[in-house]
Design a protein around this motif. Structure first.
Motif, PDB file in Angstrom:
ATOM      1  N   GLU A  33      -5.672  39.911 -12.979  1.00  0.00           N
ATOM      2  CA  GLU A  33      -6.123  39.129 -11.826  1.00  0.00           C
ATOM      3  C   GLU A  33      -5.299  39.434 -10.582  1.00  0.00           C
ATOM      4  OE1 GLU A  33      -8.729  36.832 -11.352  1.00  0.00           O
ATOM      5  OE2 GLU A  33      -9.400  37.847 -13.177  1.00  0.00           O
ATOM      6  N   ALA A  34      -4.006  39.679 -10.761  1.00  0.00           N
ATOM      7  CA  ALA A  34      -3.158  40.031  -9.613  1.00  0.00           C
ATOM      8  C   ALA A  34      -3.621  41.340  -8.982  1.00  0.00           C
ATOM      9  CB  ALA A  34      -1.701  40.135 -10.054  1.00  0.00           C
ATOM     10  N   ALA A  35      -3.923  42.333  -9.818  1.00  0.00           N
ATOM     11  CA  ALA A  35      -4.416  43.608  -9.292  1.00  0.00           C
ATOM     12  C   ALA A  35      -5.766  43.432  -8.606  1.00  0.00           C
ATOM     13  CB  ALA A  35      -4.521  44.622 -10.429  1.00  0.00           C
ATOM     14  N   GLU A  36      -6.635  42.605  -9.185  1.00  0.00           N
ATOM     15  CA  GLU A  36      -7.939  42.356  -8.569  1.00  0.00           C
ATOM     16  C   GLU A  36      -7.796  41.603  -7.254  1.00  0.00           C
ATOM     17  OE1 GLU A  36     -12.062  42.107  -7.893  1.00  0.00           O
ATOM     18  OE2 GLU A  36     -10.794  43.474  -9.047  1.00  0.00           O
ATOM     19  N   ALA A  37      -6.852  40.652  -7.185  1.00  0.00           N
ATOM     20  CA  ALA A  37      -6.635  39.909  -5.940  1.00  0.00           C
ATOM     21  C   ALA A  37      -6.184  40.834  -4.821  1.00  0.00           C
ATOM     22  CB  ALA A  37      -5.608  38.801  -6.167  1.00  0.00           C
ATOM     23  N   LEU A  38      -5.309  41.787  -5.134  1.00  0.00           N
ATOM     24  CA  LEU A  38      -4.896  42.768  -4.122  1.00  0.00           C
ATOM     25  C   LEU A  38      -6.089  43.586  -3.642  1.00  0.00           C
ATOM     26  CD1 LEU A  38      -1.470  44.300  -5.231  1.00  0.00           C
ATOM     27  CD2 LEU A  38      -1.931  42.722  -3.360  1.00  0.00           C
ATOM     28  N   ARG A  39      -6.952  43.969  -4.548  1.00  0.00           N
ATOM     29  CA  ARG A  39      -8.133  44.742  -4.166  1.00  0.00           C
ATOM     30  C   ARG A  39      -9.047  43.928  -3.258  1.00  0.00           C
ATOM     31  NH1 ARG A  39     -13.219  45.365  -4.958  1.00  0.00           N
ATOM     32  NH2 ARG A  39     -13.336  43.496  -6.279  1.00  0.00           N
ATOM     33  N   GLN A  40      -9.238  42.647  -3.592  1.00  0.00           N
ATOM     34  CA  GLN A  40     -10.100  41.789  -2.787  1.00  0.00           C
ATOM     35  C   GLN A  40      -9.520  41.547  -1.395  1.00  0.00           C
ATOM     36  OE1 GLN A  40     -10.508  38.372  -5.361  1.00  0.00           O
ATOM     37  NE2 GLN A  40     -12.368  39.173  -6.314  1.00  0.00           N
ATOM     38  N   ARG A  41      -8.209  41.404  -1.319  1.00  0.00           N
ATOM     39  CA  ARG A  41      -7.571  41.180  -0.013  1.00  0.00           C
ATOM     40  C   ARG A  41      -7.704  42.405   0.888  1.00  0.00           C
ATOM     41  NH1 ARG A  41      -3.433  36.981   0.068  1.00  0.00           N
ATOM     42  NH2 ARG A  41      -2.214  38.222   1.536  1.00  0.00           N
ATOM     43  N   ALA A  42      -7.842  43.577   0.281  1.00  0.00           N
ATOM     44  CA  ALA A  42      -7.979  44.794   1.076  1.00  0.00           C
ATOM     45  C   ALA A  42      -9.381  44.950   1.654  1.00  0.00           C
ATOM     46  CB  ALA A  42      -7.644  46.019   0.226  1.00  0.00           C
ATOM     47  N   GLY A  43     -10.362  44.242   1.105  1.00  0.00           N
ATOM     48  CA  GLY A  43     -11.734  44.343   1.587  1.00  0.00           C
ATOM     49  C   GLY A  43     -12.105  43.161   2.467  1.00  0.00           C
ATOM     50  N   ALA A  44     -13.358  43.171   2.902  1.00  0.00           N
ATOM     51  CA  ALA A  44     -13.860  42.101   3.768  1.00  0.00           C
ATOM     52  C   ALA A  44     -14.460  40.983   2.925  1.00  0.00           C
ATOM     53  CB  ALA A  44     -14.907  42.654   4.731  1.00  0.00           C
ATOM     54  N   LEU A 103      -2.676  23.353 -16.531  1.00  0.00           N
ATOM     55  CA  LEU A 103      -2.604  24.676 -17.138  1.00  0.00           C
ATOM     56  C   LEU A 103      -3.188  25.741 -16.203  1.00  0.00           C
ATOM     57  CD1 LEU A 103      -3.693  23.841 -20.807  1.00  0.00           C
ATOM     58  CD2 LEU A 103      -1.431  24.599 -20.057  1.00  0.00           C
ATOM     59  N   LEU A 104      -4.319  25.445 -15.581  1.00  0.00           N
ATOM     60  CA  LEU A 104      -4.930  26.423 -14.678  1.00  0.00           C
ATOM     61  C   LEU A 104      -4.098  26.622 -13.416  1.00  0.00           C
ATOM     62  CD1 LEU A 104      -7.613  28.049 -14.973  1.00  0.00           C
ATOM     63  CD2 LEU A 104      -7.195  26.299 -16.683  1.00  0.00           C
ATOM     64  N   SER A 105      -3.402  25.577 -12.974  1.00  0.00           N
ATOM     65  CA  SER A 105      -2.492  25.726 -11.842  1.00  0.00           C
ATOM     66  C   SER A 105      -1.327  26.644 -12.214  1.00  0.00           C
ATOM     67  CB  SER A 105      -1.968  24.350 -11.410  1.00  0.00           C
ATOM     68  OG  SER A 105      -1.044  24.470 -10.352  1.00  0.00           O
ATOM     69  N   THR A 106      -0.841  26.514 -13.446  1.00  0.00           N
ATOM     70  CA  THR A 106       0.229  27.400 -13.928  1.00  0.00           C
ATOM     71  C   THR A 106      -0.256  28.843 -13.999  1.00  0.00           C
ATOM     72  OG1 THR A 106       1.206  25.593 -15.207  1.00  0.00           O
ATOM     73  CG2 THR A 106       1.808  27.839 -15.840  1.00  0.00           C
ATOM     74  N   TYR A 107      -1.460  29.028 -14.472  1.00  0.00           N
ATOM     75  CA  TYR A 107      -2.055  30.366 -14.534  1.00  0.00           C
ATOM     76  C   TYR A 107      -2.154  30.978 -13.130  1.00  0.00           C
ATOM     77  CZ  TYR A 107      -5.808  33.832 -15.236  1.00  0.00           C
ATOM     78  OH  TYR A 107      -6.572  34.962 -15.251  1.00  0.00           O
ATOM     79  N   GLU A 108      -2.554  30.163 -12.168  1.00  0.00           N
ATOM     80  CA  GLU A 108      -2.641  30.646 -10.785  1.00  0.00           C
ATOM     81  C   GLU A 108      -1.266  31.041 -10.266  1.00  0.00           C
ATOM     82  OE1 GLU A 108      -4.910  31.935  -7.748  1.00  0.00           O
ATOM     83  OE2 GLU A 108      -5.755  30.759  -9.403  1.00  0.00           O
ATOM     84  N   ALA A 109      -0.239  30.253 -10.618  1.00  0.00           N
ATOM     85  CA  ALA A 109       1.122  30.576 -10.178  1.00  0.00           C
ATOM     86  C   ALA A 109       1.588  31.899 -10.779  1.00  0.00           C
ATOM     87  CB  ALA A 109       2.074  29.443 -10.573  1.00  0.00           C
ATOM     88  N   MET A 110       1.247  32.156 -12.037  1.00  0.00           N
ATOM     89  CA  MET A 110       1.599  33.432 -12.657  1.00  0.00           C
ATOM     90  C   MET A 110       0.922  34.588 -11.918  1.00  0.00           C
ATOM     91  SD  MET A 110       1.110  32.078 -16.567  1.00  0.00           S
ATOM     92  CE  MET A 110       1.094  33.693 -17.332  1.00  0.00           C
ATOM     93  N   THR A 111      -0.335  34.414 -11.558  1.00  0.00           N
ATOM     94  CA  THR A 111      -1.075  35.457 -10.851  1.00  0.00           C
ATOM     95  C   THR A 111      -0.469  35.727  -9.484  1.00  0.00           C
ATOM     96  OG1 THR A 111      -3.118  34.800 -12.005  1.00  0.00           O
ATOM     97  CG2 THR A 111      -3.349  36.131  -9.997  1.00  0.00           C
ATOM     98  N   VAL A 112      -0.143  34.663  -8.755  1.00  0.00           N
ATOM     99  CA  VAL A 112       0.441  34.815  -7.419  1.00  0.00           C
ATOM    100  C   VAL A 112       1.777  35.553  -7.495  1.00  0.00           C
ATOM    101  CG1 VAL A 112       1.463  33.541  -5.484  1.00  0.00           C
ATOM    102  CG2 VAL A 112      -0.749  32.837  -6.427  1.00  0.00           C
ATOM    103  N   ALA A 113       2.616  35.176  -8.466  1.00  0.00           N
ATOM    104  CA  ALA A 113       3.919  35.831  -8.608  1.00  0.00           C
ATOM    105  C   ALA A 113       3.759  37.323  -8.917  1.00  0.00           C
ATOM    106  CB  ALA A 113       4.737  35.139  -9.690  1.00  0.00           C
TER     107      ALA A 113
END
Length: 288
Positions: free
Chosen positions: A198-209, A264-274
């Protein structure tokens, strides 16, 4: 143009079932029992080290083994190399269950024809109950379609259909998803892996419009994907995710189970952000 679907054997149901597994000896019996009506069940196993393969064969399923790389490739491999008997295929994970009303709906479509593929919602089961609110119901995935038309592509830790939206219908009835059936220890281990994707996908999404038009689109799946791309750009994502699920999505109505799941989902989001920040630092050559 929709490819013709082979006529089913009149003595059998016109749907093949493809199940992905890895060490699913606890979940698989329940999953396979829910598709006992199908005469063609294929298990695509990622070289399990427990009794998964034995259990699959005991239930009459055929087994193919392939080293896991992505969910999309596993599903596509099963369709391309599994010699599936029928023109329609239901794709499952081992922790999912097919209720009778969903079975009847899919068989009706398979007999009469329809769209090349269909999305289906799942009911998240947790601590003995359905998370009607905290589980983000209805969240859809495309899991049922014509064997010769439906293929998948990997996005983040999951897969998406490789078809245009106008060729995807929506089923009225739902799967049941027992995501926590192996306990919280396994859930955390699994989501530790998922957060890397998800972290890699988030970087890809941030690079696009951002697809702003999709935010107002009538297609719920398209709207949800556009919102996910927008959320990848927002600050304080772990806190915002908790507030969104617990308050705006009314997760508090699911009681203690809802509160636990939202945390739990908030923790998962924190792992992705880190992990996303770590990837950005590595791209800039910063020592970790």
């Amino acid at each position: 143009m929709t490819a013709p679907v082979p006529a089913p054997d009149s003595a059998s149901e016109p749907v093949s079932v493809l199940v992905l597994t890895f060490n699913e000896e606890d979940n698989l019996p329940r999953c396979l029992a829910s598709v006992a009506w199908a005469d063609d069940v294929l298990v695509v196993d990622s070289f399990s080290t427990d009794r998964t393969v034995e259990i699959a064969r005991q239930h009459g399923a055929r087994v193919l083994q392939r080293a896991f790389d992505t969910f999309a490739d596993q599903r596509n491999f099963g369709v391309d190399h599994g010699d599936l008997r029928h023109g329609w295929v239901l794709h499952l994970d081992a922790d999912e269950v097919v209720p009778d009303d969903l079975r009847a709906e899919m068989l009706r479509i398979a007999r009469t024809g329809g769209q090349p593929a269909y999305r289906v919602a799942s009911k998240m089961m947790f601590q003995g109950q359905w998370l009607r609110y905290a589980g983000m119901y209805p969240a859809y995935q495309v899991r049922f379609g014509q064997r010769d038309r439906l293929r998948f592509k990997q996005v983040g830790h999951g897969q998406r259909e490789d078809l245009p939206p106008e060729e995807v219908g929506t089923l009225e009835h739902d799967l049941e998803h027992y995501s926590f059936s192996k306990g919280l220890h396994e859930w955390f281990a699994k989501h530790n892996r998922y957060s890397s994707d998800e972290a890699a996908e988030a970087l890809r999404q941030r690079a696009g419009a951002v697809d702003w038009a999709a935010l107002a689109a009538p297609d719920r799946t398209r709207r949800r994907r556009a919102l996910k791309a927008l959320a990848a750009r927002m600050p304080m994502r772990p806190s915002l995710r908790f507030l969104y699920m617990y308050l705006l999505r009314r997760g508090f109505l699911d009681g203690r189970a809802g509160l636990t799941y939202c945390r739990l989902l908030s923790t998962y989001e924190a792992m992705t952000v880190a992990k996303e920040r770590e990837l950005r630092l590595r791209q800039r050559g910063v020592a970790i």
